[in-house]
Design a protein around this motif. Structure first.
Motif, PDB file in Angstrom:
ATOM      1  N   TYR A   1      61.066  27.801  57.647  1.00  0.00           N
ATOM      2  CA  TYR A   1      60.091  27.716  56.551  1.00  0.00           C
ATOM      3  C   TYR A   1      58.669  27.630  57.095  1.00  0.00           C
ATOM      4  N   SER A   2      57.870  28.624  56.732  1.00  0.00           N
ATOM      5  CA  SER A   2      56.440  28.607  57.059  1.00  0.00           C
ATOM      6  C   SER A   2      55.585  28.458  55.812  1.00  0.00           C
TER       7      SER A   2
ATOM      8  N   GLU B   1      48.968  33.996  62.328  1.00  0.00           N
ATOM      9  CA  GLU B   1      48.924  34.962  63.422  1.00  0.00           C
ATOM     10  C   GLU B   1      50.256  35.085  64.130  1.00  0.00           C
ATOM     11  N   ARG B   2      51.146  34.125  63.933  1.00  0.00           N
ATOM     12  CA  ARG B   2      52.398  34.104  64.684  1.00  0.00           C
ATOM     13  C   ARG B   2      53.513  33.610  63.773  1.00  0.00           C
TER      14      ARG B   2
ATOM     15  N   PRO C   1      57.143  36.053  50.084  1.00  0.00           N
ATOM     16  CA  PRO C   1      57.575  35.253  48.948  1.00  0.00           C
ATOM     17  C   PRO C   1      58.845  34.459  49.233  1.00  0.00           C
ATOM     18  N   THR C   2      59.403  34.594  50.446  1.00  0.00           N
ATOM     19  CA  THR C   2      60.679  33.917  50.724  1.00  0.00           C
ATOM     20  C   THR C   2      60.497  32.573  51.405  1.00  0.00           C
ATOM     21  N   GLY C   3      59.259  32.248  51.813  1.00  0.00           N
ATOM     22  CA  GLY C   3      59.020  31.040  52.582  1.00  0.00           C
ATOM     23  C   GLY C   3      59.085  31.267  54.069  1.00  0.00           C
ATOM     24  N   TYR C   4      59.600  32.425  54.481  1.00  0.00           N
ATOM     25  CA  TYR C   4      59.704  32.787  55.890  1.00  0.00           C
ATOM     26  C   TYR C   4      58.595  33.788  56.233  1.00  0.00           C
ATOM     27  N   GLY C   5      58.177  33.792  57.486  1.00  0.00           N
ATOM     28  CA  GLY C   5      57.309  34.872  57.953  1.00  0.00           C
ATOM     29  C   GLY C   5      55.838  34.512  57.964  1.00  0.00           C
ATOM     30  N   ARG C   6      54.989  35.560  57.827  1.00  0.00           N
ATOM     31  CA  ARG C   6      53.555  35.374  58.063  1.00  0.00           C
ATOM     32  C   ARG C   6      52.667  35.862  56.942  1.00  0.00           C
ATOM     33  N   TYR C   7      53.221  36.394  55.855  1.00  0.00           N
ATOM     34  CA  TYR C   7      52.398  37.145  54.921  1.00  0.00           C
ATOM     35  C   TYR C   7      51.911  36.325  53.742  1.00  0.00           C
ATOM     36  N   ALA C   8      50.688  36.671  53.300  1.00  0.00           N
ATOM     37  CA  ALA C   8      50.106  36.070  52.109  1.00  0.00           C
ATOM     38  C   ALA C   8      50.596  36.818  50.878  1.00  0.00           C
TER      39      ALA C   8
ATOM     40  N   VAL D   1      56.231  46.152  52.454  1.00  0.00           N
ATOM     41  CA  VAL D   1      56.957  45.104  53.149  1.00  0.00           C
ATOM     42  C   VAL D   1      58.265  44.883  52.393  1.00  0.00           C
ATOM     43  N   GLY D   2      59.338  44.588  53.124  1.00  0.00           N
ATOM     44  CA  GLY D   2      60.634  44.418  52.481  1.00  0.00           C
ATOM     45  C   GLY D   2      60.828  43.070  51.825  1.00  0.00           C
ATOM     46  N   ASN D   3      60.085  42.045  52.302  1.00  0.00           N
ATOM     47  CA  ASN D   3      60.181  40.695  51.745  1.00  0.00           C
ATOM     48  C   ASN D   3      61.590  40.119  51.813  1.00  0.00           C
ATOM     49  N   THR D   4      62.354  40.510  52.819  1.00  0.00           N
ATOM     50  CA  THR D   4      63.644  39.862  53.054  1.00  0.00           C
ATOM     51  C   THR D   4      63.442  38.698  54.027  1.00  0.00           C
ATOM     52  N   HIS D   5      64.476  37.918  54.256  1.00  0.00           N
ATOM     53  CA  HIS D   5      64.416  36.840  55.246  1.00  0.00           C
ATOM     54  C   HIS D   5      65.661  36.925  56.119  1.00  0.00           C
ATOM     55  N   PRO D   6      65.593  36.409  57.339  1.00  0.00           N
ATOM     56  CA  PRO D   6      66.734  36.521  58.262  1.00  0.00           C
ATOM     57  C   PRO D   6      67.644  35.304  58.251  1.00  0.00           C
ATOM     58  N   GLY D   7      67.524  34.445  57.245  1.00  0.00           N
ATOM     59  CA  GLY D   7      68.261  33.194  57.245  1.00  0.00           C
ATOM     60  C   GLY D   7      69.747  33.354  57.045  1.00  0.00           C
TER      61      GLY D   7
END
Length: 786
Positions: free
Chosen positions: A44-45, A68-69, A49-56, A25-31
């Motif tokens: 922010y979710s 899931e979303r 590791p960026t606070g964005y997205g869905r991953y643990a 995974v790239g672990n970038t964010h689109p902000g």
């Protein structure tokens, strides 16, 4: 690109033999970001590791999903970019537009219709609120378009920080919040030892504003003070703006940030937003102009649209970090450059810092000035530097890396730095961390630190000699030869030791300052190239990459392959160019072409691994241009580019790379093993004159010119007999003898065509001073360090 799990065409050929140990995974964010700016802003979710997205949180294999979303509980600031377990996740000052009661704060709503552009991010919450974000250098501006509602609100949560993972939350230790009326408020929270201040203006005529604590409104209260907050006593707190919203009504939230108090935060807001009620479009316009000015510094022609997209995005990612907050250091009172989020120095020193030195030279010099100031104040050059106080500087990962960028800057004649003072700190830093043991024993474990420290001694020696301190330079060069102690002279590889995210094969092909002696130690050109062939998987069967939750046995079997980690991880990112030193630039071309073709793509899954603050993306930029910087040596290695024509704007000069015979190769193209593209350099000219060497001085590239490469489908004799310079070459090389910089003096002379080096045999004398005998090999490392 890089915001989701890796999703690339199944690799074929050479690339299929590479093993990926790190999270896919790239672990970038689109902000929204500004080039090398202080502030970012994104949905922010709480995901890793960026606070964005869905991953643990994950450290290997296919990432697992937390949600899931795509969803968000609001919009935060100061995100990491492409890192992994960096332990500093920021995501401060969460702003949440709501049509629910305050009790719902912290809930997440699905995200729809995302738009991500340079300097701009937008999405629609499931509640029907359209959310748009932009940032300046020290400000963020939010614009929310509400549906009709009799009690819409904008909630600012100053207690938020970190991630929604175990041990990922950041808890403030002190805070104060003040509501000043008329849509204005301010506050300061001390997060990880740093006082972050924000000054807020909300354009919401007729709305009420209140402070709140523990999701309860404080009607009529104008100030909150928290003197001692603990994990057990933390309750959310902040400010709220509330009122009726007509259909399509917009509310603008303007925030100025500072690390030196609310007054400076207000001045930063006024400087970038003025006194107007609507600053969003103006701030966005200026940020887009800054991005256009930076992205314009690398231009390409030819290549497929997908390759051009990947290159442009890679260049964008390369210019997000480090964050510059000029005149904002919370640790010393004087003005001047202050840089933080220098998070993965062990990666970015090889690729990203040389890229900044070329296309953003003023900012590169500011970074060095900032690092020197950190060393002056804290006693050492950091290996990682974040917006936090304390000694969390990743010393175990690497040693003395800033020396490479300082040596390169000095060799290029960069003015504005007090080089005598810089040398004092370069020398002092060599004795800190693992440096004391290196000084006494000539070898330390983890063994990679021996390479780091020997190389840093070499870099420092170049600066010392240029500053007319030959005694110091001789002593440093003697210790720079201790790189030999790191190697097993029987195998030609590094000694057994502990290794970070790899094994001894991954670290054995670093581009050292004496590659001629390194290759001789391995048995000569052919033996060295044979080891590289084994490492890169020539003749090997394809391997299966780790899946979700790989077992310890599966990971151990993968590491036992002793294989190139591709660009999934970066400890061996420079290894493809080691072939140059053995007279096999054709092999470099094959490996790099395979990586560019199979390991990068468009879309959220387009990166093979963590972008590591831009280190990986900078690798892609250089590889696409057909150049690779050898950090600390004032040197570029030349390879076939991925485009028919490219222009690198280094400062005020243009360096042009033209590839005659180039053929477009799609990403993930099949059949390349049967019909390889013209990827081998047949002949080269520099400014119309024949170039027989596979390298150029960095000064040559920065001064501008035209490098023309004729490509063909078969390997040629080009570059086989002209090797990049090494410390043990028998005559001085201009590449390793920087000229003392002056405020306006010329760059040091370029060296683009040195004499051929021998393929084997004893090492000739060192460059300067009498050659002293090398120290005997130290004893084997203690059992516990193996």
């Amino acid at each position: 690109m890089g915001t989701a799990a890796t999703d690339l065409p199944r690799a074929r050929g050479l690339a299929a033999t590479w093993w990926w140990p790190k999270p896919q995974v790239g672990n970038t964010h689109p902000g929204a970001t500004s080039p090398l700016g202080m502030v970012s802003a994104c949905a922010y979710s709480g995901a890793y590791p960026t606070g964005y997205g869905r991953y643990a949180k994950n450290t290997e294999g296919v990432p697992e999903e937390m949600f899931e979303r795509l969803q968000a509980s609001g919009f935060t600031h100061f995100q990491q970019s492409g890192t992994g377990a960096i332990r500093k996740y920021y995501n401060y000052v969460r702003v949440t537009p709501m049509v629910q009661p305050l009790d719902a704060l912290g809930e997440s709503w699905p995200l729809y219709d995302e738009v991500a552009r340079a300097g701009y991010y937008a999405a629609t919450l499931d509640t029907g609120i359209r959310c748009e974000l932009t940032v300046g250098t020290k400000v963020a501006v939010h614009r929310y378009t509400f549906p009709e509602h009799d009690s819409a609100r904008v909630v600012v949560d100053l207690s938020c920080g970190g991630l929604a993972i175990e041990l990922g939350q950041t808890v403030p230790v002190r805070a104060q919040v003040e509501s000043m009326g008329h849509g204005r408020a301010q506050g300061t929270v001390v997060m990880e030892g740093v006082p972050l201040s924000v000054y807020v203006e909300v354009d919401s005529p007729g709305w009420r504003q209140m402070l709140w604590y523990d999701r309860r409104l404080i009607d009529g209260g104008t100030r909150l003070d928290f003197d001692s907050i603990r994990h057990t006593t933390l309750r959310p707190f902040g400010m709220l703006f509330m009122g009726p919203a007509a259909p399509g009504q917009t509310v603008e939230v303007r925030m100025g940030f500072s690390l030196r108090g609310c007054d400076q935060a207000r001045l930063n807001l006024e400087r970038e937003c003025g006194h107007t009620d609507h600053a969003f479009d103006a701030v966005l316009f200026r940020t887009r102009a800054r991005w256009a000015g930076h992205l314009d510094r690398v231009q390409v022609e030819g290549g497929t649209p997908a390759r051009r997209t990947v290159l442009a995005t890679a260049l964008y990612h390369s210019l997000i970090k480090p964050c510059f907050a000029d005149d904002e250091s919370p640790f010393w009172p004087t003005p001047g450059p202050f840089a933080f989020d220098v998070c993965t120095m062990w990666d970015i020193y090889k690729t990203q810092l040389p890229l900044l030195a070329a296309i953003a030279p003023d900012r590169a010099a500011d970074l060095l000035e900032s690092l020197i100031r950190v060393c002056e104040e804290e006693g050492n050059f950091p290996i990682g530097y974040r917006m936090s106080r304390g000694a969390d500087r990743f010393f175990r990962q690497a040693s003395a890396l800033a020396h490479t960028a300082l040596a390169d800057a000095h060799a290029l004649g960069r003015a504005g730095i007090d080089w005598s003072w810089a040398l004092v700190h370069m020398v002092g830093d060599l004795r800190r961390g693992y440096g004391e043991d290196f000084y006494e024993r000539g070898m330390v474990h983890p063994i990679t630190h021996t390479l780091d420290l020997a190389y840093a001694h070499h870099c420092t020696a170049q600066v010392a000699r240029a500053l007319n301190d030959p005694g110091l330079a001789d002593d440093l060069e003697e210790r720079a030869r201790h790189w030999r102690n790191a190697f097993d002279h029987g195998t030609g590889l590094l000694r057994d030791s502990e290794f970070y995210e790899g094994g001894k094969w991954n670290y054995s092909f670093r581009l050292l300052h004496d590659m001629a002696a390194r290759i001789a130690l391995a048995g000569g050109d052919r033996a060295f190239a044979d080891q590289l062939d084994r490492f890169f998987g020539y003749g090997a069967e394809p391997v299966e990459r780790p899946g979700r939750r790989p077992t310890a046995a599966e990971m151990a079997a993968g590491y036992a392959l002793n294989r190139f980690e591709g660009l999934n991880n970066e400890p061996d990112m420079e290894a493809p160019w080691a072939y140059h030193y053995a007279g096999r630039p054709d092999r470099t071309a094959e490996v790099v072409q395979a990586a560019l073709t199979w390991q990068f793509g468009t879309g959220p899954g387009g990166l093979p691994g963590n972008d590591d603050s831009g280190g990986l993306s900078s690798w892609y930029v250089w590889a696409s241009l057909g150049l690779f910087p050898v950090a600390g040596q004032n040197l570029f290695l030349v390879n076939a580019p991925a485009f028919s024509r490219a222009v690198l704007r280094a400062g005020g000069n243009e360096f042009v790379i033209e590839a005659v015979g180039h053929r477009e190769t799609p990403i993930g193209a099949e059949g390349l093993d049967r019909d390889p593209p013209p990827q081998y350099v047949q002949e080269a000219t520099l400014n119309g004159k024949p170039l027989h060497a596979t390298h150029l001085s960095a000064a040559t590239v920065h001064q501008g010119g035209v490098l023309r490469l004729r490509l063909g489908p078969e390997p040629s004799a080009w570059g086989r007999d002209r090797r990049p310079p090494s410390l043990s070459d028998p005559r001085p090389a201009a590449l390793s003898r920087p000229r003392p910089p002056s405020s306006s003096g010329p760059h040091p002379p370029a060296l683009s065509d040195p004499r051929p080096s021998s393929s084997s045999g004893p090492n000739p004398p060192a460059l300067s001073g009498p050659r002293r005998p090398s120290p005997p090999d130290p004893l084997s490392p203690p059992e516990e360090t193996r």
